[in-house]
Design an enzyme around this catalytic site. Structure first.
Site, PDB file in Angstrom:
ATOM      1  N   ASP A  30      97.252 -13.820 -73.767  1.00 19.13           N
ATOM      2  CA  ASP A  30      97.488 -13.292 -75.250  1.00 19.13           C
ATOM      3  C   ASP A  30      98.599 -12.154 -74.943  1.00 19.13           C
ATOM      4  O   ASP A  30      98.223 -10.956 -75.009  1.00 19.13           O
ATOM      5  CB  ASP A  30      96.063 -12.590 -75.577  1.00 19.13           C
ATOM      6  CG  ASP A  30      95.505 -11.994 -74.529  1.00 19.13           C
ATOM      7  OD1 ASP A  30      95.797 -11.796 -73.263  1.00 19.13           O
ATOM      8  OD2 ASP A  30      94.453 -11.005 -74.878  1.00 19.13           O
TER       9      ASP A  30
ATOM     10  N   GLU B 148     115.582  28.694 -77.941  1.00 21.24           N
ATOM     11  CA  GLU B 148     115.464  28.536 -76.618  1.00 21.24           C
ATOM     12  C   GLU B 148     116.960  28.499 -76.028  1.00 21.24           C
ATOM     13  O   GLU B 148     117.231  29.080 -75.043  1.00 21.24           O
ATOM     14  CB  GLU B 148     114.760  27.267 -76.340  1.00 21.24           C
ATOM     15  CG  GLU B 148     114.697  27.065 -74.799  1.00 21.24           C
ATOM     16  CD  GLU B 148     113.903  26.012 -74.250  1.00 21.24           C
ATOM     17  OE1 GLU B 148     113.637  25.837 -73.045  1.00 21.24           O
ATOM     18  OE2 GLU B 148     113.286  25.221 -75.034  1.00 21.24           O
ATOM     19  N   ASP B 149     117.697  27.959 -76.845  1.00 16.27           N
ATOM     20  CA  ASP B 149     119.377  27.712 -76.333  1.00 16.27           C
ATOM     21  C   ASP B 149     120.355  28.555 -76.817  1.00 16.27           C
ATOM     22  O   ASP B 149     121.429  28.357 -76.336  1.00 16.27           O
ATOM     23  CB  ASP B 149     119.615  26.218 -76.695  1.00 16.27           C
ATOM     24  CG  ASP B 149     118.676  25.232 -75.718  1.00 16.27           C
ATOM     25  OD1 ASP B 149     118.102  25.417 -74.919  1.00 16.27           O
ATOM     26  OD2 ASP B 149     118.831  23.941 -76.238  1.00 16.27           O
TER      27      ASP B 149
ATOM     28  N   HIS C 112     121.086  15.329 -80.369  1.00 18.82           N
ATOM     29  CA  HIS C 112     119.531  15.442 -80.257  1.00 18.82           C
ATOM     30  C   HIS C 112     118.760  15.885 -81.209  1.00 18.82           C
ATOM     31  O   HIS C 112     117.811  15.330 -81.750  1.00 18.82           O
ATOM     32  CB  HIS C 112     119.414  16.208 -78.914  1.00 18.82           C
ATOM     33  CG  HIS C 112     117.698  16.427 -78.568  1.00 18.82           C
ATOM     34  ND1 HIS C 112     116.910  15.358 -78.343  1.00 18.82           N
ATOM     35  CD2 HIS C 112     116.966  17.656 -78.431  1.00 18.82           C
ATOM     36  CE1 HIS C 112     115.672  16.261 -77.901  1.00 18.82           C
ATOM     37  NE2 HIS C 112     115.922  17.270 -78.225  1.00 18.82           N
TER      38      HIS C 112
ATOM     39  N   HIS D 111     114.710  22.885 -83.338  1.00 17.52           N
ATOM     40  CA  HIS D 111     113.638  23.329 -82.712  1.00 17.52           C
ATOM     41  C   HIS D 111     114.176  23.898 -81.268  1.00 17.52           C
ATOM     42  O   HIS D 111     113.577  24.296 -80.437  1.00 17.52           O
ATOM     43  CB  HIS D 111     113.045  21.938 -82.269  1.00 17.52           C
ATOM     44  CG  HIS D 111     113.743  20.684 -81.388  1.00 17.52           C
ATOM     45  ND1 HIS D 111     114.457  19.967 -81.943  1.00 17.52           N
ATOM     46  CD2 HIS D 111     113.664  20.659 -80.304  1.00 17.52           C
ATOM     47  CE1 HIS D 111     114.758  19.126 -81.041  1.00 17.52           C
ATOM     48  NE2 HIS D 111     114.290  19.714 -79.784  1.00 17.52           N
TER      49      HIS D 111
ATOM     50  N   ASP E  64     110.472  15.079 -80.121  1.00 16.41           N
ATOM     51  CA  ASP E  64     111.515  15.607 -79.208  1.00 16.41           C
ATOM     52  C   ASP E  64     111.380  14.944 -77.983  1.00 16.41           C
ATOM     53  O   ASP E  64     112.086  14.525 -77.253  1.00 16.41           O
ATOM     54  CB  ASP E  64     111.163  17.099 -78.989  1.00 16.41           C
ATOM     55  CG  ASP E  64     112.105  17.608 -77.845  1.00 16.41           C
ATOM     56  OD1 ASP E  64     113.036  17.628 -77.869  1.00 16.41           O
ATOM     57  OD2 ASP E  64     111.494  18.556 -77.077  1.00 16.41           O
TER      58      ASP E  64
END
Length: 756
Positions: free
Chosen positions: A281, A97-98, A69, A93, A160
């Protein structure tokens, strides 16, 4: 550990540019046109290695290693021309957080610039847009503050979100729906506002795929079936135009067909109420030339080669879109006799159209600018305005409306009498135009002339209107203007004028509004109460007077003040009092017996201290009975018995948990409450005297007494008495029932008659 010293191969397929970067970290192994230094490659390599080690053992819902990712996000950022710091932030990024890594660790290893980007994206990741009005407004405020510090933060977040949408099929149905809706409502419009067309159209198509799967598949199939025939006709049209342009001496850099993305086709079908076969169109022909003036020469050639469709020409070169998009658009009748859209632009315009603000990095600079919005760049005007209004727009709904005005709506264009161009939001009026010119022009606006004619100030403006504002020294804003102006800037300036110039009048108006809602009785004490001061603080005002002034000139709504007031009242209750206090069926009833009041109050009812209240006449509750408070219009809080049928259909937000304060006495005398009693007794001389005697023996005051008799019928006695609590009433009923000629006794005025 050195990248080259890795003992095992990576467990994910890496893009060629990253592989090359990892294998040659100290050489300029970049694609032609890029100017990156050895240190740039080193930064990206170190960021990848760091992220790879931290995410080891983590997997996505698809089953692939999690590192896939951030690598995909970095790939998207590289395609947009992102700087090495942006690409490194894309790789890093998710680590804060992880994992256990902090932003301080990021700064120590990769520098302050990467730390700022990673920290900004981490904060945005915690924003949940699927929320109530006030929560959503707060989320927007945080997001725009992050964007203001460094606009690249939102670009990393868009990359992201794009990769997450590309792999959304592995998520649960509820997660797919939530993410797709957020993407459609928030992130695709943001990409559009920033001009990043490549990301915008893909986000829209992916959101469309999950929100309207049947319509998506149907349009996708129809487009696929007609692709071959459409490409053949476009090829012939391209050959004709290329030859004509060469003959005219115009150097054409590119002529190509661009199929319209599926969501735009769907929108057109919905907007025009047409079926797919009625939409002609489905593709646009793009002509790229060298100079601006060649765009207009190419337009003439297109109109000479094919018949133009009236009303389909748009000049976005002379009138660029707010996101700086420039191009000539025209509609012509193609070789098949059906409409064909043609776009004409220069190469630089094409880069801006494809990459938006990212073209600033990809084609103009080395990518090291953080593009802080405090500069005077016109493309960030909308964001600067939102930041300026953040501290002044206290009402959540008003702030959300301002966001929609500035983020999601396409502008219209009007002109001053001197020919200057002024962009405004759709639905704008002459007042909006006046305030856009200058605050003082708006404050002294008296009349407006549109296209040479005097028109009402509430008249909606249209594209191309020439607007002239006539001012007068003694003119001033009217609160009525708030009913028809459409731009947040105008609303803000009108309220600011009233805030400064008519404070006393606004305080009185706000006082009247609140008094009408809460009632006159005890209103002054209510304004001085601690509860109202807390309400002012909760609404971000320093005093109750500031709150009343804001309410008077419309900066804050009456509903918001009342909601804050109810919240303060509920917060004064012990935790146990916040349990459900009205049960619709007996199985859900909750007993409050045994709850102890931890604080003593001068009010006989805990929960309404310092507020206006009254005992409801429908059920006339007395101490010992379970009660509930109901916020009313004009009479303060009405105290009802729990179970009163008049409370059954009351909205939950109007209910306040209250209970009796049985320990309070005033001047040594306990509080009493009115109760009506009805007695049936044998009709004889002196029966009323005997009843009153027993009532007096209990120390109970009789407010009124009434006796009705009929021949051959029992005497009907109605008493109005003052009772301290349920226990005293029970004792009275016991004494009265000892009378041999008493037939029945009951309490009246209750929702449910209670025999005693």
């Amino acid at each position: 550990m050195s990248i080259l010293a890795l003992e095992s191969p990576f467990d994910v397929i890496l893009p060629d540019w990253l592989n090359k970067c990892l294998l040659e970290p100290l050489t300029n192994g970049n694609t032609p046109g890029e100017q990156k230094t050895p240190s740039d490659n080193s930064l990206i390599c170190r960021a990848f290695q760091f992220a790879y080690d931290l995410h080891e053992g983590q997997y996505r819902k698809s089953g692939e290693p999690y590192i896939a990712h951030p690598v995909a996000v970095a790939e998207i950022l590289r395609e947009l021309g992102g700087s090495p710091a942006m690409i490194a932030a894309g790789l890093l990024h998710d680590v804060v957080e992880d994992t256990e890594v902090t932003v301080e660790d990021i700064e120590a290893k990769f520098g302050a610039e990467v730390r700022q980007l990673v920290e900004g994206v981490t904060k945005l990741s915690k924003i949940n847009f699927n929320s109530k009005t006030e929560g959503q407004a707060e989320n927007f405020r945080r997001m725009f503050l992050a964007m203001a510090k460094d606009i690249r933060v939102i670009v990393v977040k868009l990359a992201d979100r794009l990769h997450n949408m590309r792999t959304l099929q592995y998520m649960s149905e509820s997660s797919r729906q939530r993410s797709a809706q957020e993407t459609k409502d928030i992130f695709a419009p943001l990409a559009n506002r920033l001009g990043i067309w490549q990301i915008k159209w893909e986000l829209e198509d992916l959101a469309f795929k999950y929100l309207e799967p049947e319509a998506f598949r149907e349009i996708q199939q129809c487009v696929s079936e007609k692709r071959a025939a459409r490409q053949e006709k476009l090829l012939k049209t391209t050959e004709i135009l290329h030859q004509r342009l060469q003959q005219a001496g115009i150097k054409c850099l590119e002529i190509s067909g661009r199929p319209k993305h599926l969501y735009s086709i769907y929108q057109k079908m919905q907007r025009q109420q047409k079926e797919f076969h009625e939409i002609y169109d489905l593709a646009a022909l793009r002509i790229i030339v060298e100079a601006n003036e060649e765009c207009y020469r190419a337009l003439a050639i297109v109109h000479d080669a094919f018949k133009p469709i009236p009303g389909r020409f748009k000049d976005y070169i002379g009138l660029p879109k707010p996101n700086r998009y420039q191009s000539l658009h025209t509609g012509v009748i193609g070789l098949t006799g059906r409409p064909l859209e043609v776009q004409i632009r220069t190469l630089e315009m094409h880069h801006v159209a494809e990459y938006g603000i990212a073209a600033h990095w990809k084609y103009k600079e080395t990518g090291n600018s953080n593009m802080n919005v405090t500069n005077n760049d016109e493309k960030f005007t909308w964001l600067r305005q939102l930041l300026e209004w953040q501290s002044d727009l206290n009402d959540a709904q008003e702030y959300l409306d301002s966001v929609k005005d500035n983020l999601f709506a396409d502008d219209i264009y009007v002109f001053t009498p001197k020919g200057d161009l002024v962009p405004l939001s759709p639905g704008a009026t002459s007042i909006d135009f006046a305030y856009r010119i200058h605050t003082e022009v708006g404050n002294h606006c008296a009349r407006a002339r549109v296209n040479g004619r005097i028109v009402p100030l509430s008249t909606r403006l249209s594209n191309g209107d020439i607007v002239e504002i006539i001012t007068q020294k003694n003119s001033h804003p009217s609160l009525d203007w708030l009913h028809f102006v459409s731009t947040s800037a105008a609303k803000y300036r009108i309220k600011q004028w009233y805030k400064r110039s008519r404070r006393d009048q606004n305080i009185n108006h706000g006082r009247d509004l609140l008094e009408k809602e809460l009632g006159k009785t005890g209103f002054e004490n209510l304004l001085k109460s601690d509860a109202m001061h807390k309400v002012a603080e909760k609404c971000n005002y320093h005093s109750v007077e500031d709150l009343l002034a804001a309410l008077g000139y419309g900066e804050i709504t009456l509903n918001l003040v009342l909601n804050r007031w109810r919240d303060i009242i509920k917060a004064q209750q012990p935790v146990a009092d916040v349990i459900p206090f009205i049960a619709k069926d007996s199985a859900a009833k909750t007993s409050r017996e045994g709850l102890i009041c931890t604080s003593r109050s001068d009010s006989p009812i805990i929960g309404v201290e310092g507020l206006v209240y009254h005992i409801a006449g429908c059920c006339t509750p007395i101490p010992g009975e379970q009660i509930i408070g109901v916020v009313t219009r004009g009479r303060g809080i009405s105290i009802h018995s729990q179970g009163c049928h008049n409370v059954d259909n009351v909205e939950c937000e109007r209910l306040i948990p209250v209970r009796w304060n049985t320990s309070i006495e005033t001047n040594g005398c306990p509080h009493t409450y009115p109760v009506d009693v009805q007695i049936e007794a044998m009709d004889r001389v002196g029966v009323l005297k005997d009843v009153l005697s027993r009532v007096s023996d209990q120390g109970i005051n009789v407010r009124n007494a009434d006796v009705k008799t009929s021949s051959g019928q029992p005497a009907l006695i109605k008493l109005g008495i003052d009772i301290r609590d349920c226990s005293q009433l029970d004792r009275l009923f016991v004494q009265l029932r000892k009378m041999s000629d008493l037939l029945n006794i009951r309490r009246v005025g209750r929702c449910e008659e209670m025999a005693r």
